[in-house]
Design an enzyme around this catalytic site. Structure first.
Site, PDB file in Angstrom:
ATOM      1  N   TYR A   1       1.348 -40.818  -0.284  1.00 53.58           N
ATOM      2  CA  TYR A   1       3.030 -40.555  -0.284  1.00 53.58           C
ATOM      3  C   TYR A   1       3.581 -41.261   0.937  1.00 53.58           C
ATOM      4  O   TYR A   1       4.549 -42.067   0.867  1.00 53.58           O
ATOM      5  CB  TYR A   1       3.310 -39.176  -0.085  1.00 53.58           C
ATOM      6  CG  TYR A   1       4.573 -38.591   0.228  1.00 53.58           C
ATOM      7  CD1 TYR A   1       5.338 -38.773  -1.080  1.00 53.58           C
ATOM      8  CD2 TYR A   1       5.089 -38.263   1.495  1.00 53.58           C
ATOM      9  CE1 TYR A   1       6.724 -38.170  -0.986  1.00 53.58           C
ATOM     10  CE2 TYR A   1       6.399 -37.721   1.366  1.00 53.58           C
ATOM     11  CZ  TYR A   1       7.226 -37.857   0.405  1.00 53.58           C
ATOM     12  OH  TYR A   1       8.527 -37.441   0.508  1.00 53.58           O
TER      13      TYR A   1
ATOM     14  N   LYS B   1       6.355 -44.308   0.677  1.00 50.40           N
ATOM     15  CA  LYS B   1       7.894 -44.135   1.233  1.00 50.40           C
ATOM     16  C   LYS B   1       7.862 -45.355   2.225  1.00 50.40           C
ATOM     17  O   LYS B   1       9.185 -45.919   2.347  1.00 50.40           O
ATOM     18  CB  LYS B   1       7.916 -42.895   2.034  1.00 50.40           C
ATOM     19  CG  LYS B   1       7.950 -41.647   1.115  1.00 50.40           C
ATOM     20  CD  LYS B   1       9.463 -41.795   0.102  1.00 50.40           C
ATOM     21  CE  LYS B   1       9.681 -40.331  -0.596  1.00 50.40           C
ATOM     22  NZ  LYS B   1      10.716 -40.595  -1.825  1.00 50.40           N
TER      23      LYS B   1
END
Length: 263
Positions: free
Chosen positions: A167, A171
């Site tokens: 993740y 991002k």
């Protein structure tokens, strides 16, 4: 007459993942700030419909469209439909993220033991979703010589997050993509920025924010001793979408209660 620099009058805005939480509040902020229309996107049609109805009840114009941001063809179809009926998309907020539309199906395991399907769940929505939506709206913005691109990322992408390594990578990649787009699109009057958020009260993290003991431990890491609210993020998104930010591009703004600092 005083100019309303936060007004979005004359702009059609598309907000992805806008059926709840931060996306919903961004859509409502944009509508209340005079946007000509707000395209409310969500994977779940009923959620998108509910937010669109809220906007219409405020006196605004809205279109609810269900589309999977990880599916490029679906995104292109959404943008084409909205542009035909409402006009060129002048503001895009890439908000859809987290673990995608079906988080309960994502395996949570150390990244070195997790399957590539688990990696793909994070990368698809948080990175490829941003690429898909941005590429779909860019041609219209270039033709209009104007546009605002805002991507909601996370402090995980800035400082890293244990247990959320993929993740974090997705991002960080989305923010890097925005910086690249800022470089290439500035000559067309298009700005591209990111908003990096920390824990914000949304349905997706209710199990954390509503657990008193767990919340207390987490908040000890925040300079401002509260979790974020969707309004906090929507305020920054509105600023970056408006004329007030016309000379700002390629930046990542933390809206995080002091969880981490930025130079």
């Amino acid at each position: 007459m005083e100019k309303q620099i936060l007004s979005l009058k004359g702009r059609v805005c598309l907000v992805t993942g806008a059926g709840q939480g931060i996306g919903r509040q961004v859509a409502l902020h944009f509508a209340s700030s005079g946007a000509d229309a707000v395209v409310v996107n969500d994977f779940h049609q009923d959620r998108a419909d509910d937010v669109a109805e809220e906007i219409k009840a405020m006196g605004g114009q809205a279109m609810a469209i269900s589309a999977d941001v990880t599916d490029r063809a679906s995104v292109n179809e959404m943008v084409s439909k909205a542009s035909r009926e409402l006009g060129t998309i002048g503001v895009l907020v890439n908000n859809a993220g987290n673990m995608g539309a079906k988080p309960d199906e994502v395996e949570m395991a150390p990244f070195w033991t997790a399957s590539t399907d688990t990696w793909d769940a994070f990368l698809a929505v948080n990175l490829y979703g941003v690429l898909n939506c941005t590429s779909a709206v860019i041609p219209g913005m270039i033709e209009d010589k104007s546009g605002r691109l805002v991507t909601i990322v996370s402090d995980a992408g800035r400082v890293g997050e244990s247990g959320l390594e993929i993740y974090s990578a997705a991002k960080a990649g989305a923010a890097g993509f925005m910086r690249g787009v800022a470089r290439s699109m500035g000559r067309h009057g298009i700005t591209a920025n990111s908003v990096a958020i920390a824990t914000t009260r949304t349905p997706g993290v209710a199990d954390v924010t509503e657990d008193a003991e767990r919340a207390k431990r987490m908040l000890s890491q925040y300079t401002i001793r509260r979790f974020g609210e969707p309004e906090d993020v929507a305020n920054m998104a509105l600023f970056l979408a408006s004329d007030a930010a016309s000379w700002i591009t390629g930046q990542t703004y933390p809206v995080n209660g002091g969880f981490s600092f930025n130079l």
